[in-house]
Structure formats: structure tokens, C-alpha cells
Design a protein around this motif. Sequence first.
Motif, PDB file in Angstrom:
ATOM      1  N   ASN A  19       7.168  30.901 -34.356  1.00 12.32           N
ATOM      2  CA  ASN A  19       8.114  31.855 -33.776  1.00 12.32           C
ATOM      3  C   ASN A  19       7.667  32.435 -32.442  1.00 12.32           C
ATOM      4  O   ASN A  19       8.503  32.897 -31.654  1.00 12.32           O
ATOM      5  CB  ASN A  19       8.363  33.013 -34.749  1.00 12.32           C
ATOM      6  CG  ASN A  19       9.025  32.559 -36.037  1.00 12.32           C
ATOM      7  OD1 ASN A  19       9.736  31.564 -36.045  1.00 12.32           O
ATOM      8  ND2 ASN A  19       8.769  33.264 -37.126  1.00 12.32           N
ATOM      9  N   ASP A  20       6.344  32.432 -32.165  1.00 11.88           N
ATOM     10  CA  ASP A  20       5.847  33.121 -30.975  1.00 11.88           C
ATOM     11  C   ASP A  20       5.121  32.206 -29.991  1.00 11.88           C
ATOM     12  O   ASP A  20       5.398  32.233 -28.792  1.00 11.88           O
ATOM     13  CB  ASP A  20       4.914  34.262 -31.394  1.00 11.88           C
ATOM     14  CG  ASP A  20       5.602  35.252 -32.323  1.00 11.88           C
ATOM     15  OD1 ASP A  20       6.751  35.612 -32.024  1.00 11.88           O
ATOM     16  OD2 ASP A  20       5.000  35.636 -33.329  1.00 11.88           O
ATOM     17  N   ILE A  21       4.180  31.409 -30.498  1.00 11.43           N
ATOM     18  CA  ILE A  21       3.371  30.586 -29.594  1.00 11.43           C
ATOM     19  C   ILE A  21       4.141  29.356 -29.114  1.00 11.43           C
ATOM     20  O   ILE A  21       4.161  29.052 -27.916  1.00 11.43           O
ATOM     21  CB  ILE A  21       2.061  30.158 -30.292  1.00 11.43           C
ATOM     22  CG1 ILE A  21       1.295  31.392 -30.782  1.00 11.43           C
ATOM     23  CG2 ILE A  21       1.206  29.331 -29.344  1.00 11.43           C
ATOM     24  CD1 ILE A  21       0.932  32.355 -29.683  1.00 11.43           C
ATOM     25  N   VAL A  22       4.788  28.640 -30.040  1.00 17.49           N
ATOM     26  CA  VAL A  22       5.519  27.424 -29.668  1.00 17.49           C
ATOM     27  C   VAL A  22       6.614  27.706 -28.633  1.00 17.49           C
ATOM     28  O   VAL A  22       6.738  26.955 -27.654  1.00 17.49           O
ATOM     29  CB  VAL A  22       6.104  26.738 -30.922  1.00 17.49           C
ATOM     30  CG1 VAL A  22       7.050  25.592 -30.523  1.00 17.49           C
ATOM     31  CG2 VAL A  22       4.981  26.199 -31.795  1.00 17.49           C
ATOM     32  N   PRO A  23       7.442  28.780 -28.781  1.00 18.99           N
ATOM     33  CA  PRO A  23       8.444  29.049 -27.742  1.00 18.99           C
ATOM     34  C   PRO A  23       7.840  29.266 -26.359  1.00 18.99           C
ATOM     35  O   PRO A  23       8.432  28.839 -25.352  1.00 18.99           O
ATOM     36  CB  PRO A  23       9.136  30.324 -28.247  1.00 18.99           C
ATOM     37  CG  PRO A  23       8.970  30.284 -29.722  1.00 18.99           C
ATOM     38  CD  PRO A  23       7.614  29.676 -29.943  1.00 18.99           C
ATOM     39  N   ILE A  24       6.682  29.916 -26.297  1.00 19.67           N
ATOM     40  CA  ILE A  24       6.033  30.118 -24.998  1.00 19.67           C
ATOM     41  C   ILE A  24       5.686  28.778 -24.372  1.00 19.67           C
ATOM     42  O   ILE A  24       5.952  28.525 -23.185  1.00 19.67           O
ATOM     43  CB  ILE A  24       4.757  30.976 -25.158  1.00 19.67           C
ATOM     44  CG1 ILE A  24       5.115  32.382 -25.627  1.00 19.67           C
ATOM     45  CG2 ILE A  24       3.996  31.047 -23.836  1.00 19.67           C
ATOM     46  CD1 ILE A  24       3.897  33.238 -25.928  1.00 19.67           C
ATOM     47  N   ILE A  25       5.080  27.902 -25.172  1.00 16.93           N
ATOM     48  CA  ILE A  25       4.665  26.593 -24.662  1.00 16.93           C
ATOM     49  C   ILE A  25       5.881  25.775 -24.235  1.00 16.93           C
ATOM     50  O   ILE A  25       5.878  25.128 -23.180  1.00 16.93           O
ATOM     51  CB  ILE A  25       3.852  25.843 -25.733  1.00 16.93           C
ATOM     52  CG1 ILE A  25       2.568  26.617 -26.050  1.00 16.93           C
ATOM     53  CG2 ILE A  25       3.521  24.431 -25.276  1.00 16.93           C
ATOM     54  CD1 ILE A  25       1.779  26.052 -27.222  1.00 16.93           C
ATOM     55  N   VAL A  26       6.953  25.821 -25.043  1.00 12.36           N
ATOM     56  CA  VAL A  26       8.156  25.045 -24.731  1.00 12.36           C
ATOM     57  C   VAL A  26       8.811  25.538 -23.440  1.00 12.36           C
ATOM     58  O   VAL A  26       9.179  24.736 -22.561  1.00 12.36           O
ATOM     59  CB  VAL A  26       9.156  25.112 -25.902  1.00 12.36           C
ATOM     60  CG1 VAL A  26      10.495  24.501 -25.497  1.00 12.36           C
ATOM     61  CG2 VAL A  26       8.605  24.382 -27.110  1.00 12.36           C
ATOM     62  N   ILE A  27       8.956  26.864 -23.299  1.00 16.61           N
ATOM     63  CA  ILE A  27       9.599  27.406 -22.096  1.00 16.61           C
ATOM     64  C   ILE A  27       8.731  27.165 -20.858  1.00 16.61           C
ATOM     65  O   ILE A  27       9.245  26.861 -19.776  1.00 16.61           O
ATOM     66  CB  ILE A  27       9.882  28.910 -22.276  1.00 16.61           C
ATOM     67  CG1 ILE A  27      10.915  29.118 -23.383  1.00 16.61           C
ATOM     68  CG2 ILE A  27      10.405  29.527 -20.975  1.00 16.61           C
ATOM     69  CD1 ILE A  27      11.172  30.564 -23.734  1.00 16.61           C
ATOM     70  N   MET A  28       7.397  27.285 -21.023  1.00 20.77           N
ATOM     71  CA  MET A  28       6.509  27.004 -19.898  1.00 20.77           C
ATOM     72  C   MET A  28       6.612  25.529 -19.501  1.00 20.77           C
ATOM     73  O   MET A  28       6.637  25.196 -18.302  1.00 20.77           O
ATOM     74  CB  MET A  28       5.066  27.354 -20.265  1.00 20.77           C
ATOM     75  CG  MET A  28       4.094  27.269 -19.103  1.00 20.77           C
ATOM     76  SD  MET A  28       2.416  27.744 -19.560  1.00 20.77           S
ATOM     77  CE  MET A  28       2.645  29.493 -19.881  1.00 20.77           C
ATOM     78  N   ALA A  29       6.696  24.639 -20.500  1.00 24.13           N
ATOM     79  CA  ALA A  29       6.853  23.216 -20.215  1.00 24.13           C
ATOM     80  C   ALA A  29       8.187  22.944 -19.523  1.00 24.13           C
ATOM     81  O   ALA A  29       8.280  22.109 -18.616  1.00 24.13           O
ATOM     82  CB  ALA A  29       6.751  22.411 -21.507  1.00 24.13           C
TER      83      ALA A  29
END
Length: 358
Positions: free
Chosen positions: A7-17
Motif C-alpha cells: 500500500n505504501d512502498i510499491v506505489p512510490i516505486i511505481v509512480i517514480m518509475a
Amino acid sequence: MVNILINDIVPIIVIMALGYVCGKFSYFDDDQRQGLNKVVLNIALPAALFVSIIKATREMLAQDATLTAIGFIGVIVMFMVCYYLCRLLFHRSIQEAAVAALIAGSPTIGFLGFAVLDPIYGDTVSTNLVIAIISIVVNAVTIPIGMYLINLGQAKDRAKLSAEAVVDVKGDVTVDPSKDAKADKDAELLVHGSSNAGKKKNGNLQALLNALKQPVCWAPLLAIILVLLGVHVPDQVAPTFDLIAKANSGVAVLAAGLALSTVKFSLGWETIWNTFFRLILTPAVFLGVGLLCGMGSDPDKISMLVMAVALPPAFSGIIISSRYNIYVKEGASTTAVSTVVFAVTCLLWIWLVPFCVH
């Protein structure tokens, strides 16, 4: 823990990518990218900082004097340690070291604080207290310090360039008196426009004033003054700030990816050191100081404090880096690497703090 990652770490990585891909395919040009940074730095981020701080109260800050003291003093000390070590170890300029400290020396408490701490420790008064204290000192103290140092470094660089230009003008060999007079006049103008070159006190004051003019500085300072004065902002006002503040995190992460796309990704010693300082060294120092100050009697509270300062780098740092084009390569790389590595170090601190306490 799985929920935190999903819920928190994966969205950051996806949006940064996503930001990185948009940058690589030139979906945003330079003007548009700077426009995004300006929206975040001058509008969305100040609103988010104001909202996060104004929710605190004087009673909340006075509830646990030890926690408040460790939080305030610890974050500022580690921020300055990060700044000076960057200057010493990597020979960075004042403004580069300031941006490094804003990134490696500050946790992203406003974005991930509640998202990480609430699922682990519950939505309690203690959780809100820890997040409020760290949020206040990160947003209302270290950001103004960082902006002051950036302005100070830029002023010194301008003064140095102006002084070198004066030397060049003075060093021209000429037999024409009118040219000599013009050279003296040019030198006088250069010195006059060099932010009070040679007057350290005035230069420092000007750098401070320039920093305080930025919304990202005066908005959190205004909020902390209102909190200390006991002024309560009506709940009806909050939605007005919340609407623009909600844009901060998503756009900031997207902008971080865009910034990373403009430079060659670096996994050098400096990025590794910044990641170690942010995710390992800083929480370790807080754990040691907390135990020495007697916080071991409340394992949950000291664990919350350690986790709050063990979060990935503050996205405000990378936005400032990209906006002023300072320390972009290392800053973006540190943000990306630290965010990924946090998935491991988060588990480490959840296990290690109770072990050390007992």
C-alpha cells in the motif's frame, strides 16, 4: 508488514518509475518539469506542511518532554552531521551539502509517517505525538535551515565570481586612462552587486531573509507559531488546504522520477553512504540516545521514534534539488535506492528495537 509494502512502498516505486519513463520519452519538456517542481515547492508542499503541523497542540508537545527533546534536538543534530560529513567526505559545496542533508538527513515523515506507523502501532495518541514532533522539526526547522544554507552558498559563489571578475578587470594592461576609469567603474559595480561581498554578517542575514521569503519556509514556521500561541484553526478551513496538499506527495514522487531521468543513475559510494546514513545510522543513533534517556521502559514509544526517523528521504529535498538544479544526480539516486532498501530496513528495525530494549 505486507500491507505496508503493497500500500505504501510499491506505489512510490511505481509512480517514480512512471516519472522516469515520462522523462526518458520526453513527455515533459524542461519548462514543464520545472513548472511541476514550482507547483510542488511553492504551493502544494507549503500547504501540506502547514496542514500537518497545525493539527498539533501545545499540550501534545508538552505531554512527553523527553520524547519532544530527543525528537527536536536529534533531527537537527543529524541534519547538521549529514551536512558537515558531506562537505568533509565528498568535498561538496555549501549548497550541495545542504541539499544532501535535506535528502539523506530528513525522513519523509509527512508522506509515510501515518501510513507506516499506524498499521504497526495503531492509531494512538503516542503515534500521533511521535509523528507530530518529527514532522514539526523536519518541516519547520530543517527545511528553513537548508534553504538558508543554499542561499548562503549561492551568495558566496556569486561573490567569488564577482571578485574574480574584478581581478580580471583590474589586471588588464592598458594605456588609455578612459579605459582604466571604465575598468574601475565596472569593478565597483561588480562588488556592489555581489550580495555584500566581504561582509559575512550582512551576507548571512541576506541569505536568511531570502530563505524566509520562500513559501516552503514561512508556511511551516507560521504553523508552529500558531501552535505555540495556542491558536486553533477552525476545522472548516482544513479542506481548503487539504485539496492542494493532497497533490503534493504524488506530484513530488513523479517529479523525483523525472529528475532521475535527466541524469545518469548513480550507485556510487556517495549514494550508498547517503542510504546508510538515512536508513541505518540515523535510527541507530536515536535508539541509543533513547535508551540512554530512559525510554526503554516504553518499548512501543521508542520503537515508534526509531521507525519515524528510519523512513526514506523526504521528497521535499529532491523537489528543492530539482528546482534549483543542485545535487540532482546523487539526490535522485539516493531517493530511489533508499525507498527500495527501506522495505528491508523497516523489517530490521521492527525486530531489532524490542531485542535491544529487552
